[in-house]
Design a protein around this motif. Sequence first.
Motif, PDB file in Angstrom:
ATOM      1  N   MET A  48       0.847  -1.189   0.000  1.00  0.00           N
ATOM      2  CA  MET A  48       0.000   0.000   0.000  1.00  0.00           C
ATOM      3  C   MET A  48       0.886   1.244   0.000  1.00  0.00           C
ATOM      4  O   MET A  48       1.626   1.496   0.943  1.00  0.00           O
ATOM      5  CB  MET A  48      -0.863   0.000   1.263  1.00  0.00           C
ATOM      6  N   LYS A  49       0.873   1.997  -1.084  1.00  0.00           N
ATOM      7  CA  LYS A  49       1.727   3.174  -1.219  1.00  0.00           C
ATOM      8  C   LYS A  49       0.981   4.429  -0.802  1.00  0.00           C
ATOM      9  O   LYS A  49      -0.247   4.500  -0.874  1.00  0.00           O
ATOM     10  CB  LYS A  49       2.195   3.317  -2.668  1.00  0.00           C
ATOM     11  N   THR A  50       1.744   5.427  -0.403  1.00  0.00           N
ATOM     12  CA  THR A  50       1.160   6.733  -0.091  1.00  0.00           C
ATOM     13  C   THR A  50       2.135   7.814  -0.500  1.00  0.00           C
ATOM     14  O   THR A  50       3.356   7.599  -0.520  1.00  0.00           O
ATOM     15  CB  THR A  50       0.838   6.870   1.410  1.00  0.00           C
ATOM     16  N   ASN A  51       1.618   8.965  -0.842  1.00  0.00           N
ATOM     17  CA  ASN A  51       2.453  10.129  -1.136  1.00  0.00           C
ATOM     18  C   ASN A  51       2.378  11.150  -0.008  1.00  0.00           C
ATOM     19  O   ASN A  51       2.869  12.266  -0.138  1.00  0.00           O
ATOM     20  CB  ASN A  51       1.987  10.793  -2.445  1.00  0.00           C
ATOM     21  N   THR A  52       1.756  10.765   1.095  1.00  0.00           N
ATOM     22  CA  THR A  52       1.468  11.685   2.185  1.00  0.00           C
ATOM     23  C   THR A  52       2.503  11.620   3.307  1.00  0.00           C
ATOM     24  O   THR A  52       2.978  10.552   3.664  1.00  0.00           O
ATOM     25  CB  THR A  52       0.065  11.383   2.768  1.00  0.00           C
ATOM     26  N   ILE A  53       2.818  12.781   3.838  1.00  0.00           N
ATOM     27  CA  ILE A  53       3.635  12.891   5.047  1.00  0.00           C
ATOM     28  C   ILE A  53       2.657  13.074   6.202  1.00  0.00           C
ATOM     29  O   ILE A  53       1.767  13.925   6.140  1.00  0.00           O
ATOM     30  CB  ILE A  53       4.585  14.096   4.960  1.00  0.00           C
ATOM     31  N   ILE A  54       2.792  12.268   7.234  1.00  0.00           N
ATOM     32  CA  ILE A  54       1.872  12.310   8.370  1.00  0.00           C
ATOM     33  C   ILE A  54       2.615  12.798   9.605  1.00  0.00           C
ATOM     34  O   ILE A  54       3.664  12.262   9.962  1.00  0.00           O
ATOM     35  CB  ILE A  54       1.278  10.913   8.643  1.00  0.00           C
ATOM     36  N   THR A  55       2.091  13.848  10.229  1.00  0.00           N
ATOM     37  CA  THR A  55       2.663  14.313  11.500  1.00  0.00           C
ATOM     38  C   THR A  55       1.710  13.913  12.624  1.00  0.00           C
ATOM     39  O   THR A  55       0.496  13.987  12.468  1.00  0.00           O
ATOM     40  CB  THR A  55       2.878  15.834  11.521  1.00  0.00           C
ATOM     41  N   ILE A  56       2.287  13.464  13.725  1.00  0.00           N
ATOM     42  CA  ILE A  56       1.465  13.014  14.854  1.00  0.00           C
ATOM     43  C   ILE A  56       1.841  13.774  16.118  1.00  0.00           C
ATOM     44  O   ILE A  56       2.959  13.659  16.629  1.00  0.00           O
ATOM     45  CB  ILE A  56       1.620  11.499  15.091  1.00  0.00           C
ATOM     46  N   GLY A  57       0.891  14.550  16.620  1.00  0.00           N
ATOM     47  CA  GLY A  57       1.010  15.135  17.946  1.00  0.00           C
ATOM     48  C   GLY A  57       0.269  14.199  18.888  1.00  0.00           C
ATOM     49  O   GLY A  57      -0.658  13.509  18.469  1.00  0.00           O
ATOM     50  N   ARG A  58       0.657  14.166  20.156  1.00  0.00           N
ATOM     51  CA  ARG A  58       0.017  13.176  21.028  1.00  0.00           C
ATOM     52  C   ARG A  58       0.112  13.553  22.490  1.00  0.00           C
ATOM     53  O   ARG A  58       1.097  14.127  22.938  1.00  0.00           O
ATOM     54  CB  ARG A  58       0.644  11.795  20.829  1.00  0.00           C
ATOM     55  N   GLU A  59      -0.949  13.222  23.212  1.00  0.00           N
ATOM     56  CA  GLU A  59      -0.905  13.319  24.663  1.00  0.00           C
ATOM     57  C   GLU A  59      -0.042  12.171  25.182  1.00  0.00           C
ATOM     58  O   GLU A  59      -0.024  11.081  24.605  1.00  0.00           O
ATOM     59  CB  GLU A  59      -2.314  13.216  25.253  1.00  0.00           C
ATOM     60  N   PHE A  60       0.659  12.398  26.267  1.00  0.00           N
ATOM     61  CA  PHE A  60       1.507  11.364  26.845  1.00  0.00           C
ATOM     62  C   PHE A  60       0.641  10.220  27.353  1.00  0.00           C
ATOM     63  O   PHE A  60      -0.304  10.430  28.118  1.00  0.00           O
ATOM     64  CB  PHE A  60       2.334  11.951  27.993  1.00  0.00           C
ATOM     65  N   GLY A  61       0.962   9.018  26.907  1.00  0.00           N
ATOM     66  CA  GLY A  61       0.192   7.856  27.311  1.00  0.00           C
ATOM     67  C   GLY A  61      -0.935   7.501  26.366  1.00  0.00           C
ATOM     68  O   GLY A  61      -1.670   6.541  26.605  1.00  0.00           O
ATOM     69  N   SER A  62      -1.057   8.243  25.257  1.00  0.00           N
ATOM     70  CA  SER A  62      -2.136   7.965  24.294  1.00  0.00           C
ATOM     71  C   SER A  62      -1.726   6.943  23.243  1.00  0.00           C
ATOM     72  O   SER A  62      -2.510   6.619  22.353  1.00  0.00           O
ATOM     73  CB  SER A  62      -2.561   9.260  23.594  1.00  0.00           C
ATOM     74  N   ALA A  63      -0.499   6.442  23.335  1.00  0.00           N
ATOM     75  CA  ALA A  63       0.040   5.444  22.395  1.00  0.00           C
ATOM     76  C   ALA A  63       0.276   6.032  21.011  1.00  0.00           C
ATOM     77  O   ALA A  63       0.259   5.311  20.017  1.00  0.00           O
ATOM     78  CB  ALA A  63      -0.869   4.222  22.304  1.00  0.00           C
ATOM     79  N   GLY A  64       0.535   7.325  20.943  1.00  0.00           N
ATOM     80  CA  GLY A  64       0.741   7.982  19.662  1.00  0.00           C
ATOM     81  C   GLY A  64       1.858   7.384  18.828  1.00  0.00           C
ATOM     82  O   GLY A  64       1.697   7.176  17.622  1.00  0.00           O
ATOM     83  N   ARG A  65       2.984   7.088  19.466  1.00  0.00           N
ATOM     84  CA  ARG A  65       4.109   6.528  18.719  1.00  0.00           C
ATOM     85  C   ARG A  65       3.800   5.111  18.249  1.00  0.00           C
ATOM     86  O   ARG A  65       4.109   4.753  17.104  1.00  0.00           O
ATOM     87  CB  ARG A  65       5.385   6.529  19.581  1.00  0.00           C
ATOM     88  N   GLU A  66       3.195   4.301  19.118  1.00  0.00           N
ATOM     89  CA  GLU A  66       2.846   2.923  18.729  1.00  0.00           C
ATOM     90  C   GLU A  66       1.859   2.926  17.564  1.00  0.00           C
ATOM     91  O   GLU A  66       1.975   2.132  16.625  1.00  0.00           O
ATOM     92  CB  GLU A  66       2.251   2.179  19.926  1.00  0.00           C
ATOM     93  N   ILE A  67       0.895   3.831  17.615  1.00  0.00           N
ATOM     94  CA  ILE A  67      -0.071   3.968  16.523  1.00  0.00           C
ATOM     95  C   ILE A  67       0.654   4.388  15.246  1.00  0.00           C
ATOM     96  O   ILE A  67       0.403   3.862  14.161  1.00  0.00           O
ATOM     97  CB  ILE A  67      -1.157   4.996  16.903  1.00  0.00           C
ATOM     98  N   GLY A  68       1.590   5.327  15.397  1.00  0.00           N
ATOM     99  CA  GLY A  68       2.367   5.783  14.251  1.00  0.00           C
ATOM    100  C   GLY A  68       3.143   4.662  13.583  1.00  0.00           C
ATOM    101  O   GLY A  68       3.212   4.583  12.350  1.00  0.00           O
ATOM    102  N   TYR A  69       3.720   3.771  14.396  1.00  0.00           N
ATOM    103  CA  TYR A  69       4.470   2.644  13.836  1.00  0.00           C
ATOM    104  C   TYR A  69       3.557   1.712  13.022  1.00  0.00           C
ATOM    105  O   TYR A  69       3.960   1.170  11.986  1.00  0.00           O
ATOM    106  CB  TYR A  69       5.165   1.849  14.941  1.00  0.00           C
ATOM    107  N   LYS A  70       2.323   1.535  13.484  1.00  0.00           N
ATOM    108  CA  LYS A  70       1.386   0.678  12.753  1.00  0.00           C
ATOM    109  C   LYS A  70       1.001   1.309  11.412  1.00  0.00           C
ATOM    110  O   LYS A  70       0.881   0.611  10.400  1.00  0.00           O
ATOM    111  CB  LYS A  70       0.146   0.396  13.606  1.00  0.00           C
ATOM    112  N   VAL A  71       0.826   2.615  11.416  1.00  0.00           N
ATOM    113  CA  VAL A  71       0.520   3.319  10.168  1.00  0.00           C
ATOM    114  C   VAL A  71       1.718   3.253   9.226  1.00  0.00           C
ATOM    115  O   VAL A  71       1.565   3.007   8.020  1.00  0.00           O
ATOM    116  CB  VAL A  71       0.133   4.790  10.453  1.00  0.00           C
TER     117      VAL A  71
END
Length: 215
Positions: free
Chosen positions: A1-24
């Motif tokens: 699955m290809k994408t041309n998009t750059i995704i930025t993730i801001g996150r509350e501490f403890g919201s699993a933002g980085r883990e979610i980012g890795y899955k994306v």
Amino acid sequence: MKTNTIITIGREFGSAGREIGYKVAEAFGIKLYDKEMLARAAKESGICEEIFETHDEKPTNSFLYSLVMDTYSMGYSGNTYTDMPINHKVFLAQFDAIKKIADEGPCILVGRCADYALESYKNVVSVFIHADMNARIRRIARIYDLTDAKAKDLIIKTDKKRSSYYNYYTNKKWSDAESYELCLTSSELGIEGTAKAIIDYVRLKESIGNDERHI
């Protein structure tokens, strides 16, 4: 699955933002940058990486502190940032590194005002991930082996630092819906569900195309 998009993730501490980012990132086959942004900025600026880690998402308004820390920023003497306080040098070096990373192609950038650094880029989706405080307390207590009280204290302090950093260096407000294109609650959707929501949003946006997105 290809994408041309750059995704930025801001996150509350403890919201699993980085883990979610890795899955994306895994779904799209692209790289995620978190602490790697600091290493890249350090390498390209000549400022030692420890200085970036000290200032990571922590604004320092103390002029005296900046003067003291400035003695450790050797290697930057020939740069246009020379006369700036070290915390500003660090931010601008990181700002430049974020743009260079984005210029290399689709990726995910976590925190560090990446959405602000790339606000002139057309192919960026800025995401902010919230979560219920109780869910965040449980997650942080488990990960860091803390009591609920200490986990909550760490969450509040970390969010305050991130908020202050973002609000200090950008013209937007951290965690406010108006500051981002997409806001999601991971305690409602779960880690997998939140990642899927981001993936589906990016797919939909790309499928609509630039010409049809004008309202």
